[in-house]
Design a protein around this motif. Structure first.
Motif, short mmCIF file in Angstrom:
data_model
loop_
_atom_site.label_atom_id
_atom_site.label_comp_id
_atom_site.label_asym_id
_atom_site.label_seq_id
_atom_site.Cartn_x
_atom_site.Cartn_y
_atom_site.Cartn_z
N LEU A 1 -26.44 57.80 -6.90
CA LEU A 1 -27.75 57.35 -7.39
C LEU A 1 -28.62 58.55 -7.74
N TYR A 2 -28.56 59.59 -6.90
CA TYR A 2 -29.33 60.81 -7.18
C TYR A 2 -28.86 61.45 -8.49
N LEU A 3 -27.53 61.55 -8.69
CA LEU A 3 -27.01 62.13 -9.93
C LEU A 3 -27.43 61.31 -11.15
N THR A 4 -27.39 59.99 -11.01
CA THR A 4 -27.79 59.12 -12.12
C THR A 4 -29.25 59.32 -12.48
N PHE A 5 -30.11 59.33 -11.46
CA PHE A 5 -31.54 59.54 -11.67
C PHE A 5 -31.78 60.92 -12.29
N SER A 6 -31.06 61.92 -11.81
CA SER A 6 -31.25 63.29 -12.29
C SER A 6 -30.91 63.43 -13.76
N VAL A 7 -29.74 62.93 -14.16
CA VAL A 7 -29.28 63.15 -15.53
C VAL A 7 -30.00 62.25 -16.53
N LEU A 8 -30.47 61.08 -16.07
CA LEU A 8 -31.15 60.17 -16.99
C LEU A 8 -32.65 60.37 -17.05
N VAL A 9 -33.27 60.72 -15.93
CA VAL A 9 -34.72 60.82 -15.87
C VAL A 9 -35.18 62.28 -15.86
N LEU A 10 -34.61 63.08 -14.95
CA LEU A 10 -35.04 64.48 -14.83
C LEU A 10 -34.38 65.38 -15.86
N LYS A 11 -33.31 64.89 -16.49
CA LYS A 11 -32.55 65.66 -17.49
C LYS A 11 -32.03 66.98 -16.89
N ASN A 12 -31.51 66.91 -15.68
CA ASN A 12 -30.86 68.07 -15.07
C ASN A 12 -29.54 67.63 -14.45
N HIS A 13 -28.87 68.54 -13.76
CA HIS A 13 -27.55 68.27 -13.17
C HIS A 13 -26.56 67.75 -14.22
N ILE A 14 -26.60 68.33 -15.42
CA ILE A 14 -25.74 67.80 -16.47
C ILE A 14 -24.26 68.03 -16.17
N THR A 15 -23.94 69.13 -15.51
CA THR A 15 -22.54 69.38 -15.17
C THR A 15 -22.12 68.56 -13.96
N GLU A 16 -22.94 68.54 -12.93
CA GLU A 16 -22.59 67.80 -11.72
C GLU A 16 -22.50 66.30 -11.97
N ALA A 17 -23.33 65.79 -12.89
CA ALA A 17 -23.36 64.36 -13.15
C ALA A 17 -22.35 63.92 -14.19
N SER A 18 -21.57 64.86 -14.74
CA SER A 18 -20.51 64.47 -15.67
C SER A 18 -19.13 64.85 -15.15
N SER A 19 -19.07 65.90 -14.33
CA SER A 19 -17.78 66.25 -13.71
C SER A 19 -17.40 65.23 -12.64
N SER A 20 -18.35 64.42 -12.20
CA SER A 20 -18.08 63.44 -11.14
C SER A 20 -17.10 62.37 -11.60
N TYR A 21 -17.28 61.84 -12.81
CA TYR A 21 -16.40 60.75 -13.26
C TYR A 21 -15.32 61.23 -14.23
N ARG A 22 -15.36 62.51 -14.62
CA ARG A 22 -14.23 63.16 -15.30
C ARG A 22 -13.72 62.35 -16.50
N TRP A 23 -14.63 62.08 -17.44
CA TRP A 23 -14.28 61.23 -18.59
C TRP A 23 -13.34 61.97 -19.53
N GLU A 24 -12.22 61.33 -19.87
CA GLU A 24 -11.21 61.96 -20.72
C GLU A 24 -11.52 61.85 -22.21
N GLY A 25 -12.34 60.89 -22.58
CA GLY A 25 -12.59 60.64 -23.99
C GLY A 25 -13.65 61.56 -24.59
N TYR A 26 -13.97 61.30 -25.87
CA TYR A 26 -14.96 62.06 -26.64
C TYR A 26 -14.61 63.54 -26.69
N LYS A 27 -13.42 63.85 -27.18
CA LYS A 27 -12.98 65.24 -27.34
C LYS A 27 -13.11 65.65 -28.80
N ASN A 28 -13.00 66.94 -29.07
CA ASN A 28 -13.20 67.41 -30.44
C ASN A 28 -12.59 68.79 -30.66
N PHE A 29 -12.35 69.11 -31.90
CA PHE A 29 -12.09 70.48 -32.33
C PHE A 29 -12.59 70.61 -33.77
#
Length: 580
Positions: free
Chosen positions: A495-523
């Motif tokens: 809940l803290y990570l969700t609030f941080s990345v959506l409201v405070l706009k911080n913890h961008i790495t911690e709040a995305s490495s948690s669920y380790r999404w495989e999609g949305y890749k690019n080159f």
């Protein structure tokens, strides 16, 4: 197969966190004392640029932040290896060379990780062709922070010793390089080490190229391992962009150097490519010189996905530049939606759930070692309080009394609260005001622990009638605290990570490495002709997961379902007209 297909790195595995943390500290402490870049320069006295300028046109690919989970890494490697791909009816040829823009392996650069997460998948995707007329593209790489965690030892073994990476051939002899392209274009790739100043031998290498090889009409594509302009927009105290601007102004433009400042006054750095943030984002910058410059982050080579909704639409002028956000991938709506997956943090991070539960169980044990005047323990006192309304006061009084003569329990409480508070990201969002959210986060963990201690005491002792010292009660309590206590704390953390990345706009790495999404890749697939430089950003909303081994004992792995990709945005065209 000669390598192991690895899942995405679980960054919230306590063992992994500890190991990576030690590597980070050691590399930061000793990096300045044993800078491998200086040794590279000593061993490579010539330091010649690589030359593709004899071609009328050239194709090359750029990929960054790869070498993580097998599914995304291999999906992109397989696509890069194809002789050509077709998007929107246009055929795009495989690059004459491939540039890897940093963080070629995760989590740390042991050779076994390079083998399993990078070398093995790329060799399987594009096996080495040793026939006499084989067409073998080259590969170049600059290191990111994860490559630097062993002082660059294994990176140098893999990329600077004329070895093969599948059918790609390594050519470089240093961790930085320059490539001469047709039509007076140059690709300059800088090694920025671990947030350190650019080393003097590297400055000399690029200064020689800028002075003796650039013409007054040279166009530069600059590659670096981090988007310093984005980090500067997050944190005005971040100095990475100052070092980057120093390199552009003092080394490439030659400001203050009478030997070539006048000649290089009219060169342009019209494109900067980078990774480190694991998404696609393009800013268009108007420089102090009036140039239009493309700032492209393309860190979608295989690692977990970073959010894009935290990016600012406009970067305020800093030292005479301003930039406008033109395109992102994933779209900001998808980025917000995926960030909500942090609410399922217990599911994605069972190891952290267990760690929280064990901390709570151990703290309970320490609290039980002290007895009240009447000979009862804290659990026995709490079991007598049945009302969760009127009983809050007595319960708090009992807890305070138990803590007043138990420094061990107080220490564990402070350790939990302090650890959570120190975890707070104060380098982005609202800066040090984020500590308020961090303090609330820590208090919620303590309230959850003592609330569950009260609840389990009441259920086990009063409702189930179990004796405080009966093995069945002790076993039940430990299971309750580890499973339910750990789950509740993990939910609070998510809940803290969700609030941080959506409201405070911080913890961008911690709040995305948690669920380790495989999609949305690019080159990026890039085409240089006499008319313009054209950049095709190739996006993969989903990656293939059903791979099949078709030849026993060989690296023959094919997709069980089609690989789908598309253009993230219209091709970016950089025309050759000059702006002086």
């Amino acid at each position: 197969m000669k390598f192991e297909k690895k899942p995405m790195v679980n960054w919230y595995d306590p063992k992994q966190l500890a190991f990576t943390g030690v590597k980070t500290v050691l590399s930061s402490v000793f990096g300045n004392f044993a800078d491998r870049r200086e040794m590279q320069a000593a061993l490579d006295q010539e330091g010649k640029p690589f030359d593709y300028s004899d071609k009328e046109e050239v194709w090359f690919d750029f990929i960054s932040d790869l070498g993580d989970g097998f599914n995304p890494t291999y999906t992109l490697a397989k696509t890069l290896a194809e002789p050509s791909i077709t998007v929107e009816g246009k055929q795009l040829h495989r690059g004459d060379f491939l540039v890897m823009g940093g963080d070629e392996v995760y989590p740390t650069p042991e050779m076994i990780e390079y083998t399993n997460r990078l070398k093995g998948p790329y060799e399987a995707a594009f096996p080495k062709d040793e026939s006499p007329n084989a067409q073998r593209p080259d590969v170049y790489a600059i290191p990111g922070n994860h490559d630097w965690y062993d002082g660059l030892t294994n990176f140098l073994r893999l990329f600077t010793q004329k070895r093969s990476l599948g059918n790609w051939r390594t050519q470089q002899t240093r961790s930085y390089f320059a490539i001469k392209l047709p039509h007076d274009y140059w690709l300059i790739a800088v090694d920025i080490q671990l947030h350190a100043d650019i080393d003097y031998p590297q400055i000399c290498y690029f200064r020689d190229i800028a002075q003796n090889h650039f013409t007054s009409q040279t166009k530069v594509i600059l590659c670096t391992a981090e988007p310093s302009w984005v980090y500067r927009s997050f944190d005005q105290k971040n100095t990475a962009h100052d070092r980057f601007k120093f390199f552009i102004d003092k080394v490439l433009y030659g400001k203050g150097n009478s030997d070539y400042e006048e000649k290089n006054r009219s060169i342009t750095v019209n494109t900067i490519l980078t990774g480190d943030l694991h998404h696609y984002a393009r800013y268009e910058e108007t420089t102090a010189r009036g140039e239009i410059r493309q700032l492209i982050t393309a860190g979608g080579g295989g690692a977990f996905m970073h959010p894009t909704h935290t990016l600012k639409e406009n970067i305020e002028p800093v030292d005479g530049y301003s930039a406008e956000l033109k395109s992102v991938f994933p779209p900001k709506e998808a980025s917000v939606r995926l960030s909500l997956l942090n609410l399922a943090f217990p599911y994605f991070s069972l190891t952290m759930l267990t760690l929280f539960g064990l901390v709570h169980a151990f703290t309970s044990w320490i609290l039980q070692t002290k007895r009240f005047v009447d000979g009862t323990t804290l659990m026995e006192q709490l079991s007598k309080i049945s009302s969760f309304g009127e009983g809050v006061g007595p319960a708090c009084e009992a807890i305070v009394m138990a803590l007043s003569h138990n420094p061990g329990a107080i220490f564990l409480n402070l350790l939990l609260f302090g650890g959570v508070l120190v975890f707070t990201d104060v380098k982005s969002g609202y800066g040090k005001w984020n500590y308020v959210a961090g303090a609330v986060h820590g208090l919620l963990h303590l309230l959850a622990f003592y609330g569950l201690l009260w609840l389990f005491s009441y259920i086990n002792l009063s409702q189930l009638g179990l004796g405080i010292n009966r093995p069945s009660q002790v076993g039940l309590f430990l299971a309750e605290m580890v499973v339910l206590g750990g789950t509740l704390s993990a939910l609070i953390f998510g809940l803290y990570l969700t609030f941080s990345v959506l409201v405070l706009k911080n913890h961008i790495t911690e709040a995305s490495s948690s669920y380790r999404w495989e999609g949305y890749k690019n080159f990026l697939r890039i085409h240089l002709t006499g008319e313009c430089l054209t950049i095709y950003p190739i996006g993969f909303e989903k990656v293939v997961t059903d791979w099949k081994v078709t030849t026993k004992g060989e690296h023959a792995i094919v997709a069980g379902s089609p690989i789908h990709f598309s253009l993230i945005e219209k091709p970016i065209q950089v025309h050759h007209e000059k702006t002086v």
